[in-house]
Design a protein around this motif. Sequence first.
Motif, PDB file in Angstrom:
ATOM      1  N   PRO A   1      77.455  33.587 -11.396  1.00 20.13           N
ATOM      2  CA  PRO A   1      76.256  34.428 -11.327  1.00 20.13           C
ATOM      3  C   PRO A   1      75.791  34.943 -12.693  1.00 20.13           C
ATOM      4  N   GLN A   2      76.642  34.859 -13.706  1.00 25.01           N
ATOM      5  CA  GLN A   2      76.255  35.294 -15.037  1.00 25.01           C
ATOM      6  C   GLN A   2      75.446  34.219 -15.774  1.00 25.01           C
ATOM      7  N   TYR A   3      75.446  33.013 -15.281  1.00 27.53           N
ATOM      8  CA  TYR A   3      74.774  31.883 -15.939  1.00 27.53           C
ATOM      9  C   TYR A   3      73.291  31.904 -15.581  1.00 27.53           C
ATOM     10  N   LEU A   4      72.458  32.031 -16.582  1.00 26.35           N
ATOM     11  CA  LEU A   4      71.031  32.204 -16.367  1.00 26.35           C
ATOM     12  C   LEU A   4      70.419  31.065 -15.551  1.00 26.35           C
ATOM     13  N   PHE A   5      70.780  29.815 -15.853  1.00 25.46           N
ATOM     14  CA  PHE A   5      70.205  28.700 -15.106  1.00 25.46           C
ATOM     15  C   PHE A   5      70.655  28.699 -13.644  1.00 25.46           C
ATOM     16  N   ALA A   6      71.860  29.164 -13.358  1.00 23.17           N
ATOM     17  CA  ALA A   6      72.296  29.267 -11.964  1.00 23.17           C
ATOM     18  C   ALA A   6      71.420  30.267 -11.219  1.00 23.17           C
ATOM     19  N   ARG A   7      71.106  31.378 -11.875  1.00 18.91           N
ATOM     20  CA  ARG A   7      70.258  32.406 -11.264  1.00 18.91           C
ATOM     21  C   ARG A   7      68.833  31.894 -11.054  1.00 18.91           C
ATOM     22  N   VAL A   8      68.305  31.230 -12.069  1.00 19.39           N
ATOM     23  CA  VAL A   8      66.935  30.708 -11.988  1.00 19.39           C
ATOM     24  C   VAL A   8      66.821  29.647 -10.895  1.00 19.39           C
ATOM     25  N   ASN A   9      67.766  28.713 -10.864  1.00 18.70           N
ATOM     26  CA  ASN A   9      67.724  27.658  -9.839  1.00 18.70           C
ATOM     27  C   ASN A   9      67.841  28.241  -8.434  1.00 18.70           C
ATOM     28  N   TYR A  10      68.731  29.224  -8.287  1.00 20.10           N
ATOM     29  CA  TYR A  10      68.876  29.869  -6.985  1.00 20.10           C
ATOM     30  C   TYR A  10      67.598  30.613  -6.603  1.00 20.10           C
TER      31      TYR A  10
ATOM     32  N   ALA B   1      61.194  28.944  -2.555  1.00 22.55           N
ATOM     33  CA  ALA B   1      60.752  27.818  -1.721  1.00 22.55           C
ATOM     34  C   ALA B   1      60.969  28.093  -0.235  1.00 22.55           C
ATOM     35  N   SER B   2      61.998  28.883   0.081  1.00 20.95           N
ATOM     36  CA  SER B   2      62.270  29.183   1.491  1.00 20.95           C
ATOM     37  C   SER B   2      61.599  30.477   1.946  1.00 20.95           C
ATOM     38  N   GLY B   3      60.862  31.135   1.033  1.00 16.39           N
ATOM     39  CA  GLY B   3      60.147  32.351   1.399  1.00 16.39           C
ATOM     40  C   GLY B   3      60.964  33.625   1.304  1.00 16.39           C
ATOM     41  N   ASP B   4      62.166  33.557   0.759  1.00 15.78           N
ATOM     42  CA  ASP B   4      63.039  34.727   0.634  1.00 15.78           C
ATOM     43  C   ASP B   4      62.808  35.384  -0.734  1.00 15.78           C
ATOM     44  N   LEU B   5      61.713  36.132  -0.839  1.00 17.10           N
ATOM     45  CA  LEU B   5      61.345  36.734  -2.124  1.00 17.10           C
ATOM     46  C   LEU B   5      62.303  37.844  -2.540  1.00 17.10           C
ATOM     47  N   ASP B   6      62.905  38.552  -1.591  1.00 17.45           N
ATOM     48  CA  ASP B   6      63.856  39.608  -1.950  1.00 17.45           C
ATOM     49  C   ASP B   6      65.071  39.025  -2.674  1.00 17.45           C
ATOM     50  N   SER B   7      65.632  37.941  -2.144  1.00 18.21           N
ATOM     51  CA  SER B   7      66.786  37.309  -2.797  1.00 18.21           C
ATOM     52  C   SER B   7      66.388  36.685  -4.131  1.00 18.21           C
ATOM     53  N   ALA B   8      65.181  36.136  -4.191  1.00 23.58           N
ATOM     54  CA  ALA B   8      64.701  35.563  -5.452  1.00 23.58           C
ATOM     55  C   ALA B   8      64.602  36.642  -6.519  1.00 23.58           C
TER      56      ALA B   8
ATOM     57  N   ARG C   1      68.266  16.206  -1.003  1.00 24.23           N
ATOM     58  CA  ARG C   1      67.843  17.607  -1.115  1.00 24.23           C
ATOM     59  C   ARG C   1      68.897  18.575  -0.588  1.00 24.23           C
ATOM     60  N   GLU C   2      69.580  18.203   0.482  1.00 21.61           N
ATOM     61  CA  GLU C   2      70.609  19.082   1.040  1.00 21.61           C
ATOM     62  C   GLU C   2      71.746  19.291   0.041  1.00 21.61           C
ATOM     63  N   ALA C   3      72.184  18.216  -0.623  1.00 19.12           N
ATOM     64  CA  ALA C   3      73.253  18.334  -1.617  1.00 19.12           C
ATOM     65  C   ALA C   3      72.788  19.145  -2.833  1.00 19.12           C
ATOM     66  N   VAL C   4      71.521  18.996  -3.200  1.00 15.48           N
ATOM     67  CA  VAL C   4      70.964  19.802  -4.298  1.00 15.48           C
ATOM     68  C   VAL C   4      71.068  21.276  -3.939  1.00 15.48           C
ATOM     69  N   ASP C   5      70.624  21.636  -2.743  1.00 15.96           N
ATOM     70  CA  ASP C   5      70.654  23.037  -2.314  1.00 15.96           C
ATOM     71  C   ASP C   5      72.075  23.593  -2.292  1.00 15.96           C
ATOM     72  N   VAL C   6      73.019  22.819  -1.755  1.00 12.88           N
ATOM     73  CA  VAL C   6      74.415  23.256  -1.693  1.00 12.88           C
ATOM     74  C   VAL C   6      74.969  23.463  -3.102  1.00 12.88           C
ATOM     75  N   THR C   7      74.649  22.553  -3.999  1.00 10.31           N
ATOM     76  CA  THR C   7      75.150  22.641  -5.371  1.00 10.31           C
ATOM     77  C   THR C   7      74.570  23.851  -6.091  1.00 10.31           C
ATOM     78  N   ILE C   8      73.287  24.100  -5.915  1.00  9.85           N
ATOM     79  CA  ILE C   8      72.653  25.265  -6.543  1.00  9.85           C
ATOM     80  C   ILE C   8      73.266  26.547  -6.017  1.00  9.85           C
ATOM     81  N   ARG C   9      73.455  26.630  -4.714  1.00 12.49           N
ATOM     82  CA  ARG C   9      74.051  27.837  -4.123  1.00 12.49           C
ATOM     83  C   ARG C   9      75.489  28.049  -4.618  1.00 12.49           C
ATOM     84  N   GLU C  10      76.241  26.971  -4.725  1.00 16.32           N
ATOM     85  CA  GLU C  10      77.628  27.083  -5.191  1.00 16.32           C
ATOM     86  C   GLU C  10      77.684  27.507  -6.658  1.00 16.32           C
ATOM     87  N   ASN C  11      76.791  26.991  -7.473  1.00 20.33           N
ATOM     88  CA  ASN C  11      76.749  27.388  -8.880  1.00 20.33           C
ATOM     89  C   ASN C  11      76.435  28.879  -8.999  1.00 20.33           C
ATOM     90  N   TYR C  12      75.479  29.334  -8.221  1.00 24.00           N
ATOM     91  CA  TYR C  12      75.125  30.762  -8.249  1.00 24.00           C
ATOM     92  C   TYR C  12      76.292  31.621  -7.765  1.00 24.00           C
TER      93      TYR C  12
END
Length: 195
Positions: A94-103, A109-116, A79-90
């Motif tokens: 940032p123009q890639y829709l799936f990077a934005r959606v995954n981020y 999931a972490s409760g940060d609705l403003d960033s979501a 899970r930690e590597a998944v999170d790091v990879t998603i953050r790095e892709n975003y």
Amino acid sequence: MSSKRKMRRRNLAAGQSLEIVYGPMHQSWHARELLPGLHELVESDPRAAVPELHALIEREPLPMLFNWLSAAYTALGDREAVDVTIRENYRRNPQYLFARVNYAELCIASGDLDSAREALGGTLEIRALLGARKRVHISELRAYLYAVGLYHIEAGDVAAVEAACRTLERFDPDDPVVGVLKRGLRRRQVNRPAE
């Protein structure tokens, strides 16, 4: 969904006409075509796929490669590597829709609705992220509406979750994420503290 029907033009909301593509969207950077067999390796042997994907990303940081890397890490339970990879892709794409959606899903999931909300385009309408593009693949629309539904579940906006579900059902009546969103909404309503 009929295999003969490849595209449909539909209005998502007033003034939001998009061409929904159900078949392949031919893009010059489409990694699945450029790297035959790698996607299958991610599914069949994710441990072997990880170093290959890292090497490819070093040479050419294609957004889809990051998605495949996060899928491989998910299959491995890292899970930690998944999170790091998603953050790095975003961060890189940032123009890639799936990077934005995954981020956005990570933020939800972490409760940060403003960033979501920021990752989902602020207005929570897919057109805001497409720029001049009028064609959207059904997988992009599905992923986006799913993330928006998750956002609205956490924000407590029942009507918006129901609207996302209705839109998903219009474009893909058999989509299982509709059930996931509806169950999430019911759980949220049941677990909500009394006011």
